[in-house]
Scaffold this motif. Sequence first.
Motif, short mmCIF file in Angstrom:
data_model
loop_
_atom_site.label_atom_id
_atom_site.label_comp_id
_atom_site.label_asym_id
_atom_site.label_seq_id
_atom_site.Cartn_x
_atom_site.Cartn_y
_atom_site.Cartn_z
N ALA A 154 0.97 -1.22 0.23
CA ALA A 154 -0.06 0.01 -0.16
C ALA A 154 0.88 1.24 -0.08
N ASP A 155 0.47 2.40 -0.41
CA ASP A 155 1.18 3.43 -0.48
C ASP A 155 0.94 4.14 0.85
N VAL A 156 1.63 4.01 1.73
CA VAL A 156 1.15 4.43 3.16
C VAL A 156 1.38 5.95 3.48
N VAL A 157 2.11 6.53 2.54
CA VAL A 157 2.44 8.16 2.52
C VAL A 157 1.08 8.74 2.27
N MET A 158 0.29 8.15 1.26
CA MET A 158 -0.76 8.65 0.76
C MET A 158 -1.90 8.49 1.67
N VAL A 159 -1.80 7.17 2.42
CA VAL A 159 -2.83 7.08 3.30
C VAL A 159 -2.63 7.94 4.62
N PHE A 160 -1.50 8.20 5.11
CA PHE A 160 -1.27 8.97 6.23
C PHE A 160 -1.78 10.58 5.98
N ALA A 161 -1.33 10.93 4.57
CA ALA A 161 -1.88 12.07 4.27
C ALA A 161 -3.21 12.27 4.19
#
Length: 393
Positions: A154-161
């Motif tokens: 998963a693109d965790v940076v996108m999720v956290f953003a």
Amino acid sequence: MLSVALMSNATMLQFVSHGARPAISYSALQAGVGTGLLGALAATFSVVPLLGAIPLGRMADRGHVISLIFAACFSQICAVLGLILWPTQLVVLLLGGVVLGLGHVCGVVAQQTLVARSPAHLLNRAFSQYTFFGTLGQLAGPLLLSVSGQDTSADVVMVFALVGLGTLAVLASALALVVLLRREASDHPQPSIVQAPREAARPASSARRRLIASVVISTVMLAVVDVVTIYLPAWGVEHGVLAATVGLLLVSRAFGLLAGRVLVQPLLRLVSRAWLQVLSAIVAGLATAAIAWPAPVLFAFAVLFSSGVAIGICQPVSMIYVSATAPPNAVSTWLSIRLSGNSAGMLFGPPLAGLLAFALGPAGVIAGTSLCAALISGAAATAFRAESMEGTG
């Protein structure tokens, strides 16, 4: 307007927690953390709730609800900001879980205090509405995985953003809630949503055993929810299931939770609060355990939806039962004892499950935890044996 602000705050608080925590699991996997250690990492979320829920509940009983609302906002913003900046640093993941847990418990204690002080004849409806809107956040949070994951990761940076945007909504709803609380307090010395009068509670000596049993059932159910949240990403990786699909599986459970909230009031006309807790907990444990059955992914959707319905019934009924049974001047304290019990299950359950993960794998961990929860709930039912299976409890 006050109720709208409260329900909005409940929704966004759950959205932030349920959006960030699965992403933390994926971050840990990408950083090389083994599945057996995921439970220990996830347990950091429960450290502060376990140690601080009861003192925070006493603060709420003394009237410091607004302070808790602001503490929740500040903590969640700090946690998510750290996760955005350093998404794969293990130390940040550990600290992020701790601070996220602090914000979560502060917010939940404040919200449940306001709901529990509703008039007694509105208690069932108030908690049903509160848990319904909280579940909307639990449903929306995992959807972030579905829009970011194109493979088993998963693109965790996108999720956290995206979760970071949720924290801004938490802040906005909290500010609205505080303004409305202060305005209503100045206009009416005893506003309906914050008043505490209720009929005399049952003597503590006769109620304590049932209160503890309700806390135990709630604890083991939250352990099941948490283990599934933590180990479903690992289950997906093991079975080659896309991260987007794992997100949808968690969403299917959230839809089940939502359906369960809707069923609470009709079922309470048929079964007592005490026994509805027990029966729904047993059903939830048995349904969740079926995840270990070797079947297509569609079967997993059915399993998680069914267990979500049962848990969606059990949790609000537990809140209602504790609120109605606890002494009027200690409702927040007992609700916080319940939260502390939940946190104990979330703190110790995943690490113990992690020990099983080395031998049984993710599916075995989920099934084993769920079966244990069903057995414990059945044993706790002995505290309610004097209560009728019929009526409203």
